[in-house]
Design a protein around this motif. Sequence first.
Motif, PDB file in Angstrom:
ATOM      1  N   ARG A 132       0.846  -1.194   0.000  1.00  0.00           N
ATOM      2  CA  ARG A 132       0.000   0.000   0.000  1.00  0.00           C
ATOM      3  C   ARG A 132       0.884   1.247   0.000  1.00  0.00           C
ATOM      4  N   VAL A 134       1.147   5.003   0.875  1.00  0.00           N
ATOM      5  CA  VAL A 134       0.415   5.961   1.705  1.00  0.00           C
ATOM      6  C   VAL A 134       1.132   7.308   1.668  1.00  0.00           C
ATOM      7  N   ARG A 135       0.381   8.325   1.290  1.00  0.00           N
ATOM      8  CA  ARG A 135       1.009   9.623   1.133  1.00  0.00           C
ATOM      9  C   ARG A 135       0.621  10.552   2.267  1.00  0.00           C
ATOM     10  N   ARG A 170       3.430  -1.593   4.007  1.00  0.00           N
ATOM     11  CA  ARG A 170       2.970  -0.245   3.727  1.00  0.00           C
ATOM     12  C   ARG A 170       4.188   0.612   3.413  1.00  0.00           C
ATOM     13  N   GLY A 172       5.391   4.592   3.040  1.00  0.00           N
ATOM     14  CA  GLY A 172       4.979   5.974   3.275  1.00  0.00           C
ATOM     15  C   GLY A 172       5.768   6.929   2.383  1.00  0.00           C
TER      16      GLY A 172
END
Length: 270
Positions: A132, A134-135, A170, A172
Amino acid sequence: NSNLSVIARASLLGSRYVLLQVDDRTEGVRLDEMRRDFVANISHELKTPIGAVGLLAEALSSAADEPELVRRFADRLTTEADRLTRITREIIELSRLQSADPLTDAELVDVDHIVASAIDQNAVAAEAGGVRLVRGGDKRSTVIGDEALLIVALHNLIANAIQYSSRGARIGIGVRAGDELVEIAVTDQGIGIAAEDLERVFERFYRVDQARSRNTGGTGLGLSIVKHVVQNHGGEVAVWSQRGRGSTFTVRLPRGLRPSSAEPALLDPV
Ligand code: ADP
């Protein structure tokens, strides 16, 4: 707003002047040596896939009446050809960065936009790898530079983070805008990099695990491209990593404009 565009141009000219100065000094001293190393590395890197293509072609022609073998050799030929294509593309990118002045097209670049583009370009790979993206972080900051090159740099960092993460992880991608610098950090929870390899990962063709990296299509050029792009923009790239815990690559670029301090004074002169 005409006042704003004047600020933008002034800051553009200022930064370009500084960037060109930095370029001149480093290029003059190290260019010859860098070119020699580069050619030696390229020859070495190309030898393996080219050799494999030759052997596979021979094997193919002598296996003509065994369809299963033909299919296997043909598959491997495709893999080696893909690898050659990728190495060639990255070498061209890198040599463009090292030889010409890559910032002739310097302009005001919206950081939000380059981050979004680099994420978009990696969306399919992220989905395929089950990770995933994620910003987070500040919006609306700008830097001076070449938008396409900056997207390539961020793209490479995100692609690596995906490649060295496991499914379900994840990644980032955060932006922080300070007074002088914009910081873009790509953080993964992947395999990490051992301390002894950390300082070498930005070298051309350096791979921590040659065999695994080759299997996953790595060339060892991605981070070298990142480093050159960032340095050509007067910035720096840093890495924090721990084996088994993950890595954070941080790009710091000089800010293009500081609307909060410059804008009100110029728009509303006293
Ligand atoms: P490659 O094309 O092999 O990924 P790079 O120059 O992008 O080449 O990276 C050099 C090496 O650094 C990689 O082979 C890999 O071992 C290591 N590396 C880069 N990014 C990461 C990451 N996010 N997590 C773990 N290892 C990484």
